[in-house]
Design a protein around this motif. Structure first.
Motif, PDB file in Angstrom:
ATOM      1  N   LEU A  82       0.835  -1.201   0.000  1.00 55.35           N
ATOM      2  CA  LEU A  82       0.000   0.000   0.000  1.00 55.35           C
ATOM      3  C   LEU A  82       0.871   1.252   0.000  1.00 55.35           C
ATOM      4  O   LEU A  82       1.734   1.419   0.870  1.00 55.35           O
ATOM      5  N   LEU A  83       0.644   2.123  -0.983  1.00 55.79           N
ATOM      6  CA  LEU A  83       1.339   3.405  -1.050  1.00 55.79           C
ATOM      7  C   LEU A  83       0.330   4.541  -1.082  1.00 55.79           C
ATOM      8  O   LEU A  83      -0.804   4.365  -1.533  1.00 55.79           O
ATOM      9  N   VAL A  84       0.763   5.701  -0.615  1.00 59.54           N
ATOM     10  CA  VAL A  84      -0.088   6.897  -0.648  1.00 59.54           C
ATOM     11  C   VAL A  84       0.584   7.968  -1.508  1.00 59.54           C
ATOM     12  O   VAL A  84       1.814   8.036  -1.578  1.00 59.54           O
ATOM     13  N   LYS A  85      -0.228   8.782  -2.156  1.00 55.30           N
ATOM     14  CA  LYS A  85       0.292   9.859  -2.995  1.00 55.30           C
ATOM     15  C   LYS A  85       0.384  11.135  -2.172  1.00 55.30           C
ATOM     16  O   LYS A  85      -0.619  11.645  -1.679  1.00 55.30           O
ATOM     17  N   GLU A  86       1.607  11.622  -2.018  1.00 59.14           N
ATOM     18  CA  GLU A  86       1.856  12.802  -1.195  1.00 59.14           C
ATOM     19  C   GLU A  86       1.427  14.073  -1.923  1.00 59.14           C
ATOM     20  O   GLU A  86       1.814  14.299  -3.069  1.00 59.14           O
ATOM     21  N   LYS A  87       0.640  14.902  -1.268  1.00 57.57           N
ATOM     22  CA  LYS A  87       0.211  16.158  -1.869  1.00 57.57           C
ATOM     23  C   LYS A  87       1.379  17.115  -2.072  1.00 57.57           C
ATOM     24  O   LYS A  87       1.359  17.940  -2.994  1.00 57.57           O
ATOM     25  N   LEU A  88       2.397  16.999  -1.221  1.00 57.98           N
ATOM     26  CA  LEU A  88       3.511  17.930  -1.280  1.00 57.98           C
ATOM     27  C   LEU A  88       4.290  17.840  -2.589  1.00 57.98           C
ATOM     28  O   LEU A  88       4.712  18.845  -3.149  1.00 57.98           O
ATOM     29  N   ASP A  89       4.466  16.625  -3.133  1.00 56.64           N
ATOM     30  CA  ASP A  89       5.242  16.474  -4.370  1.00 56.64           C
ATOM     31  C   ASP A  89       4.567  15.590  -5.422  1.00 56.64           C
ATOM     32  O   ASP A  89       5.148  15.320  -6.469  1.00 56.64           O
ATOM     33  N   ASN A  90       3.330  15.136  -5.123  1.00 59.12           N
ATOM     34  CA  ASN A  90       2.582  14.272  -6.052  1.00 59.12           C
ATOM     35  C   ASN A  90       3.320  12.984  -6.380  1.00 59.12           C
ATOM     36  O   ASN A  90       3.179  12.430  -7.476  1.00 59.12           O
ATOM     37  N   LYS A  91       4.103  12.481  -5.442  1.00 61.93           N
ATOM     38  CA  LYS A  91       4.799  11.217  -5.601  1.00 61.93           C
ATOM     39  C   LYS A  91       4.354  10.270  -4.476  1.00 61.93           C
ATOM     40  O   LYS A  91       3.633  10.672  -3.567  1.00 61.93           O
ATOM     41  N   TRP A  92       4.799   9.043  -4.536  1.00 63.81           N
ATOM     42  CA  TRP A  92       4.225   7.996  -3.694  1.00 63.81           C
ATOM     43  C   TRP A  92       5.179   7.527  -2.600  1.00 63.81           C
ATOM     44  O   TRP A  92       6.396   7.493  -2.785  1.00 63.81           O
ATOM     45  N   SER A  93       4.580   7.154  -1.480  1.00 60.77           N
ATOM     46  CA  SER A  93       5.381   6.655  -0.358  1.00 60.77           C
ATOM     47  C   SER A  93       4.566   5.683   0.480  1.00 60.77           C
ATOM     48  O   SER A  93       3.331   5.632   0.399  1.00 60.77           O
ATOM     49  N   MET A  94       5.263   4.934   1.320  1.00 59.29           N
ATOM     50  CA  MET A  94       4.586   4.152   2.334  1.00 59.29           C
ATOM     51  C   MET A  94       4.009   5.106   3.376  1.00 59.29           C
ATOM     52  O   MET A  94       4.635   6.122   3.699  1.00 59.29           O
ATOM     53  N   PRO A  95       2.814   4.827   3.891  1.00 58.78           N
ATOM     54  CA  PRO A  95       2.247   5.713   4.920  1.00 58.78           C
ATOM     55  C   PRO A  95       3.206   5.842   6.098  1.00 58.78           C
ATOM     56  O   PRO A  95       3.824   4.866   6.528  1.00 58.78           O
ATOM     57  N   GLY A  96       3.327   7.063   6.610  1.00 57.16           N
ATOM     58  CA  GLY A  96       4.210   7.263   7.755  1.00 57.16           C
ATOM     59  C   GLY A  96       4.548   8.713   7.977  1.00 57.16           C
ATOM     60  O   GLY A  96       4.033   9.608   7.301  1.00 57.16           O
ATOM     61  N   GLY A  97       5.442   8.955   8.921  1.00 59.81           N
ATOM     62  CA  GLY A  97       5.856  10.310   9.242  1.00 59.81           C
ATOM     63  C   GLY A  97       6.590  10.336  10.574  1.00 59.81           C
ATOM     64  O   GLY A  97       6.988   9.292  11.107  1.00 59.81           O
ATOM     65  N   TRP A  98       6.767  11.557  11.109  1.00 61.40           N
ATOM     66  CA  TRP A  98       7.472  11.699  12.383  1.00 61.40           C
ATOM     67  C   TRP A  98       6.763  10.916  13.483  1.00 61.40           C
ATOM     68  O   TRP A  98       5.538  10.922  13.585  1.00 61.40           O
ATOM     69  N   ALA A  99       7.538  10.254  14.320  1.00 59.04           N
ATOM     70  CA  ALA A  99       6.983   9.561  15.476  1.00 59.04           C
ATOM     71  C   ALA A  99       6.498  10.589  16.493  1.00 59.04           C
ATOM     72  O   ALA A  99       7.209  11.546  16.816  1.00 59.04           O
ATOM     73  N   ASP A 100       5.289  10.418  16.969  1.00 57.51           N
ATOM     74  CA  ASP A 100       4.714  11.322  17.963  1.00 57.51           C
ATOM     75  C   ASP A 100       5.152  10.931  19.365  1.00 57.51           C
ATOM     76  O   ASP A 100       5.206   9.739  19.714  1.00 57.51           O
ATOM     77  N   VAL A 101       5.441  11.927  20.168  1.00 57.43           N
ATOM     78  CA  VAL A 101       5.769  11.697  21.570  1.00 57.43           C
ATOM     79  C   VAL A 101       4.561  11.079  22.269  1.00 57.43           C
ATOM     80  O   VAL A 101       3.416  11.482  22.044  1.00 57.43           O
ATOM     81  N   GLY A 102       4.799  10.081  23.104  1.00 53.72           N
ATOM     82  CA  GLY A 102       3.718   9.444  23.834  1.00 53.72           C
ATOM     83  C   GLY A 102       3.153   8.214  23.161  1.00 53.72           C
ATOM     84  O   GLY A 102       2.340   7.497  23.746  1.00 53.72           O
ATOM     85  N   LEU A 103       3.586   7.961  21.914  1.00 54.01           N
ATOM     86  CA  LEU A 103       3.128   6.777  21.185  1.00 54.01           C
ATOM     87  C   LEU A 103       4.315   5.859  20.910  1.00 54.01           C
ATOM     88  O   LEU A 103       5.421   6.324  20.631  1.00 54.01           O
ATOM     89  N   SER A 104       4.082   4.568  20.964  1.00 53.52           N
ATOM     90  CA  SER A 104       5.120   3.592  20.629  1.00 53.52           C
ATOM     91  C   SER A 104       5.285   3.520  19.110  1.00 53.52           C
ATOM     92  O   SER A 104       4.490   4.099  18.358  1.00 53.52           O
ATOM     93  N   ILE A 105       6.303   2.802  18.654  1.00 58.26           N
ATOM     94  CA  ILE A 105       6.485   2.590  17.214  1.00 58.26           C
ATOM     95  C   ILE A 105       5.228   1.960  16.616  1.00 58.26           C
ATOM     96  O   ILE A 105       4.721   2.392  15.573  1.00 58.26           O
ATOM     97  N   LYS A 106       4.721   0.931  17.268  1.00 56.33           N
ATOM     98  CA  LYS A 106       3.514   0.245  16.793  1.00 56.33           C
ATOM     99  C   LYS A 106       2.327   1.198  16.734  1.00 56.33           C
ATOM    100  O   LYS A 106       1.595   1.239  15.740  1.00 56.33           O
ATOM    101  N   GLU A 107       2.130   1.970  17.779  1.00 53.07           N
ATOM    102  CA  GLU A 107       1.005   2.915  17.816  1.00 53.07           C
ATOM    103  C   GLU A 107       1.152   3.992  16.746  1.00 53.07           C
ATOM    104  O   GLU A 107       0.162   4.421  16.142  1.00 53.07           O
ATOM    105  N   ASN A 108       2.383   4.429  16.513  1.00 56.81           N
ATOM    106  CA  ASN A 108       2.611   5.444  15.487  1.00 56.81           C
ATOM    107  C   ASN A 108       2.262   4.939  14.101  1.00 56.81           C
ATOM    108  O   ASN A 108       1.626   5.636  13.318  1.00 56.81           O
TER     109      ASN A 108
END
Length: 205
Positions: A82-108
């Motif tokens: 599964l890939l998502v199309k990023e609005k910032l550059d109209n290219k594709w990536s795996m869903p994800g981003g910066w890890a949020d404080v208070g959440l584990s890797i799994k939760e993120n």
């Protein structure tokens, strides 16, 4: 190899950030702030990024400087990812981003999959923890650890959001144009390699 000016700017930023945090003398703090401003000027000059944007992204933290953590979900359904199309550059990536404080890797990764792809998932294992600058050669100022998590797709559909415009499944031999700063073809191939094995030893730099 990382460009020398970028290496120096990052070192100046790290030194100044620690100095601002731990110094007690107001004059020392002022000097460290000047060093930090200089690191921002270097990045702005060589990358042509606006000064305020560099300051917001590159010199916006306090305390001892550590690498940022970027979590990516390698979400599989059958032999497709599964890939998502990023609005910032109209290219594709795996869903994800910066890890949020208070959440584990799994939760993120669960949160990012739902927010960016509208996907309900089951995280299974960590495929790799990679140092971004060893795999992507650009002038990015951050030091980043990228965590790739293999996940099973359960159900879902793309939900309108500010980051992605669509979500689709792709085979390894039919990938779209990738958002290289987020994930490379080699990294996605690594995720497919993990998926094909019952036992896969986590890779790390």
């Amino acid at each position: 190899m990382e460009k020398q000016w970028l290496k120096w700017a990052k070192e100046l930023q790290a030194i100044s950030q620690a100095g601002i945090e731990y110094s007690k003398d107001k004059y020392d703090i002022e000097r460290f702030q000047q060093i930090r401003d200089l690191s921002v000027e270097i990045i702005s000059e060589y990358t042509e990024m606006e000064h305020h944007k560099v300051k917001d992204l590159f010199a916006n933290e306090s305390g001892y400087q550590t690498p940022k953590v970027d979590v990516r979900g390698a979400i599989f359904k059958g032999e497709e990812i599964l890939l998502v199309k990023e609005k910032l550059d109209n290219k594709w990536s795996m869903p994800g981003g910066w890890a949020d404080v208070g959440l584990s890797i799994k939760e993120n990764v669960v949160k990012e999959a739902m927010e960016e792809a509208g996907a309900e998932i089951n995280p299974r294992r960590i495929i790799a923890i990679l140092d971004r600058q060893k795999h992507i050669k650009d002038d990015f100022p951050y030091s980043i650890y990228k965590v790739f998590v293999e996940c099973d797709y359960i159900k879902g559909s793309h939900i309108g959001n500010i980051e992605t415009s669509e979500a689709r499944f792709f085979r390894t031999d039919n990938l779209p144009e990738l958002s290289i700063g987020r994930n490379t073809k080699k990294q996605i191939d690594l995720c497919f390699k993990s998926r094909a094995k019952d036992v896969f030893e986590t890779l790390f730099d």
